[in-house]
Design an enzyme around this catalytic site. Structure first.
Site, PDB file in Angstrom:
ATOM      1  N   LYS A 128      -9.486  29.421  13.196  1.00  0.00           N
ATOM      2  CA  LYS A 128      -8.670  29.189  11.996  1.00  0.00           C
ATOM      3  C   LYS A 128      -9.301  29.966  10.860  1.00  0.00           C
ATOM      4  O   LYS A 128     -10.515  30.155  10.828  1.00  0.00           O
ATOM      5  CB  LYS A 128      -8.656  27.699  11.624  1.00  0.00           C
ATOM      6  N   ASP A 168       0.038  29.795   8.572  1.00  0.00           N
ATOM      7  CA  ASP A 168      -0.207  28.354   8.423  1.00  0.00           C
ATOM      8  C   ASP A 168       0.269  28.036   7.001  1.00  0.00           C
ATOM      9  O   ASP A 168       1.042  28.816   6.419  1.00  0.00           O
ATOM     10  CB  ASP A 168      -1.698  28.022   8.633  1.00  0.00           C
TER      11      ASP A 168
HETATM   12  N1  GLU Z   1      -0.997  27.386  12.339  1.00  0.00           N
HETATM   13  C1  GLU Z   1      -0.312  27.020  13.526  1.00  0.00           C
HETATM   14  C2  GLU Z   1      -1.015  25.868  14.204  1.00  0.00           C
HETATM   15  O1  GLU Z   1      -1.618  25.050  13.532  1.00  0.00           O
HETATM   16  C3  GLU Z   1      -0.025  28.196  14.432  1.00  0.00           C
HETATM   17  C4  GLU Z   1      -1.206  29.001  14.856  1.00  0.00           C
HETATM   18  C5  GLU Z   1      -0.824  30.265  15.620  1.00  0.00           C
HETATM   19  O2  GLU Z   1       0.337  30.514  15.853  1.00  0.00           O
HETATM   20  O3  GLU Z   1      -1.764  30.985  15.989  1.00  0.00           O
HETATM   21  O4  GLU Z   1      -0.972  25.675  15.386  1.00  0.00           O
END
Ligand code: GLU
Length: 448
Positions: A128, A168
């Site tokens: 992340k 996100d």
């Molecule tokens: N931010 C999204 C999650 O919490 C998607 C992450 C992504 O697609 O890599 O899963």
């Protein structure tokens, strides 16, 4: 706190080391609670220090982003990328731009992402990233300059086989476009290193809908398995009217449910005629908050400026889709007392540990985020596949694959819950164990 001494020792030293990271410790505590039953059965977990290793990120990259605003003033933000675990695939996870971003929140999200990505069955590790940059009120040019400067540092740590970021909170197709554009200029290759790109830039059809639709497919499985029911005529409330919440609302309505309440940071709308989603989507195109404007069009609806009032609306199903820690114990009690029988998390960790326990003690069906909201990253995985193959699937093809992935995730969680606890409805333990096992076995295979 845990049955096993080993787990207690590991958690005690972690909570001492990271005493200033409450969100991260919360995510770890919820996860480690589920490990008791495994640690008892499998001595290798302790012998190979698997829990100690799995709760430490492999790498954290921290950097400064300087950029120039429209007035010519230099601005400075802090940014980071937490590359948590790469045992089962390249690091994968979104980028969040929000004032609240700090190491605790980034680590909790990357930790959750590791098991969520594992549950999808696709080869993706967990990561992340983000910055305390606040995109609201910024011009397109300011956003572009920030994104470009962000990538000027991050580019050296990402790549299609290394780390694949996505969106996100605060990061959508516009921001991803600016970041991917800068990345491409530096690397001189069209490698698809980001997901949730615009369709013309190599994005996947169905990615924008994926988290919200996936959540509903997961809830459908819960309804079918535990109650032999469907969404038909169910009263549903949804917090958050961003990408996840609005797409979940769309699918709920399509499946015959009635969305009677929605919220965003401007407040809560209760509409007994069913929320006018087209209006919300239309207003969202020009406003980041829309609930405070809804009654201009539907005076019969009721409005409250207090976001947690959403949990006071009588409903059958509650879908928290806004952000972490939005359902505390008081709201959980409110939901249960008004007849809610199913809660499924569209956001990451929107329910506190106390609230989750309360739901479980009161036999509320509970779908934890790392399983229920995995649809977004699952379609990100499908976007990586399409980019690698240099081809595009249709919306219907992607949606059908998403549906199967969500059914499989439910089944894995359900089977693990049955096998390890004998409580088929305990999807919290089911998701943690099923997500953990693949990562654990890969770590064993790869040595220390
Ligand atoms: N931010 C999204 C999650 O919490 C998607 C992450 C992504 O697609 O890599 O899963």
């Amino acid at each position: 706190m845990f049955k096993s001494k080993y787990l207690n020792d590991v958690y005690a030293s972690l909570s001492q080391r990271y005493a200033d990271q409450p969100e991260f410790l919360q995510a770890v505590e919820e996860f480690v609670t589920s490990m008791d039953v495994l640690v008892e059965k499998d001595p290798r977990i302790q012998k190979d220090a698997i829990i100690e290793r799995i709760v430490e990120p492999e790498r954290i990259i921290k950097f400064r982003v300087s950029w120039v605003d429209d007035k010519g003033q230099v601005q400075v933000n802090r940014a980071m990328r937490v590359q948590f675990n790469s045992a089962i695939g390249p690091y994968k996870g979104g980028i969040r731009y929000d004032q609240s971003v700090n190491e605790s929140i980034m680590k909790f999200l990357a930790f959750e992402q590791t098991f969520k990505n594992s549950l999808t069955g696709l080869p993706m590790g967990g990561a992340k990233g983000g910055s305390d940059f606040d995109p609201y009120g910024k011009s397109d040019n300011e956003i572009m300059r920030f994104c470009q400067n962000y990538i000027l540092e991050l580019y050296r740590h990402i790549g299609p086989r290394m780390d694949v970021p996505a969106g996100d909170l605060g990061v959508g197709a516009r921001e991803i476009g600016f970041m991917y554009g800068m990345y491409k200029r530096i690397e001189n290759e069209f490698s698809g290193t980001f997901t949730s790109k615009g369709i013309e830039s190599g994005g996947s059809l169905g990615r924008a809908e994926a988290t919200g639709y996936g959540l509903c497919y997961f809830v459908e499985e819960m309804l079918k398995t535990y109650k032999n029911e469907t969404f038909k005529d169910k009263r549903v409330i949804i917090s958050g009217a961003g990408k996840v919440g609005s797409m979940a609302a769309q699918k709920v309505i399509e499946l015959g449910g009635k969305v009677v309440g929605m919220s965003d940071i401007s407040g809560v709308i209760r509409d007994e005629n069913g929320i006018d989603l087209d209006l919300i989507i239309k207003l969202s195109k020009t406003n980041s908050c829309v609930m405070d404007k809804y009654r201009d069009y539907h005076p019969e609806a009721t409005y409250s400026p207090t976001t947690k009032d959403i949990w006071k609306i009588p409903c059958d199903i509650a879908l928290p889709c806004a952000t972490q820690n939005e359902i505390y114990l008081d709201s959980a009690k409110e939901l249960v007392s008004k007849g809610c029988f199913l809660v499924a998390e569209g956001a990451n960790m929107p329910t506190t540990i106390e609230a989750t326990k309360y739901f479980q003690e009161n036999h509320i069906l509970f779908g934890p985020g790392k399983a229920a909201n995995a649809g977004g990253v699952a379609v990100s995985g499908l976007e990586m596949t399409q980019n690698a193959m240099f081809m595009n699937w249709t919306f219907e093809e992607v949606d059908a694959k998403l549906h199967v992935i969500m059914e499989n995730i439910f089944k894995k969680c359900y089977d693990a819950a049955c096998q390890y606890t004998g409580r088929p409805e305990d999807l919290v333990i089911g998701a943690n164990i099923a997500g953990f096992l693949k990562v654990y076995h890969a770590m064993l295979q790869q040595g220390v």
